[in-house]
Motif scaffolding. Structure first.
Motif, PDB file in Angstrom:
ATOM      1  N   UNK A 131       0.820  -1.217   0.000  1.00 27.43           N
ATOM      2  CA  UNK A 131       0.000   0.000   0.000  1.00 27.43           C
ATOM      3  C   UNK A 131       0.857   1.271   0.000  1.00 27.43           C
ATOM      4  N   UNK A 132       1.805   1.302  -0.929  1.00 24.44           N
ATOM      5  CA  UNK A 132       2.630   2.509  -1.073  1.00 24.44           C
ATOM      6  C   UNK A 132       2.534   3.005  -2.511  1.00 24.44           C
ATOM      7  N   UNK A 133       2.997   4.191  -2.711  1.00 26.05           N
ATOM      8  CA  UNK A 133       2.952   4.823  -4.020  1.00 26.05           C
ATOM      9  C   UNK A 133       3.758   4.023  -5.051  1.00 26.05           C
ATOM     10  N   UNK A 134       3.143   3.777  -6.203  1.00 23.26           N
ATOM     11  CA  UNK A 134       3.838   3.086  -7.285  1.00 23.26           C
ATOM     12  C   UNK A 134       5.037   3.916  -7.737  1.00 23.26           C
ATOM     13  N   UNK A 135       4.853   5.235  -7.784  1.00 23.11           N
ATOM     14  CA  UNK A 135       5.933   6.135  -8.194  1.00 23.11           C
ATOM     15  C   UNK A 135       7.151   5.966  -7.280  1.00 23.11           C
ATOM     16  N   UNK A 136       6.920   5.883  -5.983  1.00 24.22           N
ATOM     17  CA  UNK A 136       8.017   5.685  -5.025  1.00 24.22           C
ATOM     18  C   UNK A 136       8.670   4.323  -5.246  1.00 24.22           C
ATOM     19  N   UNK A 137       7.863   3.294  -5.493  1.00 23.52           N
ATOM     20  CA  UNK A 137       8.403   1.955  -5.718  1.00 23.52           C
ATOM     21  C   UNK A 137       9.224   1.900  -7.008  1.00 23.52           C
ATOM     22  N   UNK A 138       8.853   2.659  -8.016  1.00 23.80           N
ATOM     23  CA  UNK A 138       9.640   2.711  -9.253  1.00 23.80           C
ATOM     24  C   UNK A 138      11.062   3.181  -8.942  1.00 23.80           C
ATOM     25  N   UNK A 139      11.181   4.203  -8.122  1.00 20.31           N
ATOM     26  CA  UNK A 139      12.510   4.721  -7.749  1.00 20.31           C
ATOM     27  C   UNK A 139      13.306   3.673  -6.962  1.00 20.31           C
ATOM     28  N   UNK A 140      12.645   2.993  -6.063  1.00 20.47           N
ATOM     29  CA  UNK A 140      13.300   1.970  -5.247  1.00 20.47           C
ATOM     30  C   UNK A 140      13.775   0.820  -6.124  1.00 20.47           C
ATOM     31  N   UNK A 141      12.911   0.358  -7.007  1.00 23.80           N
ATOM     32  CA  UNK A 141      13.264  -0.757  -7.893  1.00 23.80           C
ATOM     33  C   UNK A 141      14.411  -0.361  -8.812  1.00 23.80           C
TER      34      UNK A 141
END
Length: 145
Positions: free
Chosen positions: A36-46
């Protein structure tokens, strides 16, 4: 010491990928929805996890993300070192720097913190069978306790 949310979610993404069969890929959307976190934030993490060679990513219809190597070869201390900004204090413009020992003490504390994390691999922290059950939605987190 408190980890940034970037590192926290980076570790969580790795834990999820470690719970999957080695040949199974997942997606950024799946991981971001799971936590349940922002996809945009996960893109940066990935992107960062991929740059640091913890995960492999591929584009396209059959694309996705997965661990770049087995979980037992991913050291938690190494992950934190590569994701976390580890400078605890900035003494460059401080008036008391010549007489202060805070930087040395914090440096020793950071070394001890990282030394403890170095004792563990991703496999160690993702080994609990309940994780796989949670990720597969067989049980809810509330029913674990």
């Amino acid at each position: 010491m408190q980890l940034t949310t970037f590192t926290d979610y980076g570790l969580r993404a790795l834990i999820y990928m470690a719970s999957l069969p080695a040949d199974k890929m997942t997606t950024i959307t799946e991981v971001s929805e799971l936590y349940a976190i922002s996809r945009h934030h996960m893109v940066k993490i990935v992107h960062k996890l991929s740059q640091e060679a913890f995960i492999k990513s591929s584009r396209g219809k059959q694309g996705g993300i997965r661990l770049a190597r087995p979980a037992e070869f991913i050291n938690i201390g190494d992950v934190v070192r590569r994701l976390e900004p580890l400078q605890l204090v900035d003494c460059d413009h401080c008036l008391i720097t010549p007489s202060c020992h805070l930087k040395r003490v914090l440096s020793q504390a950071m070394k001890a913190f990282l030394a403890e994390l170095d004792k563990y691999t991703l496999a160690d922290i993702a080994a609990d069978r309940n994780l796989k059950r949670i990720f597969n939605a067989e049980i809810s987190v509330e029913n674990l306790y």
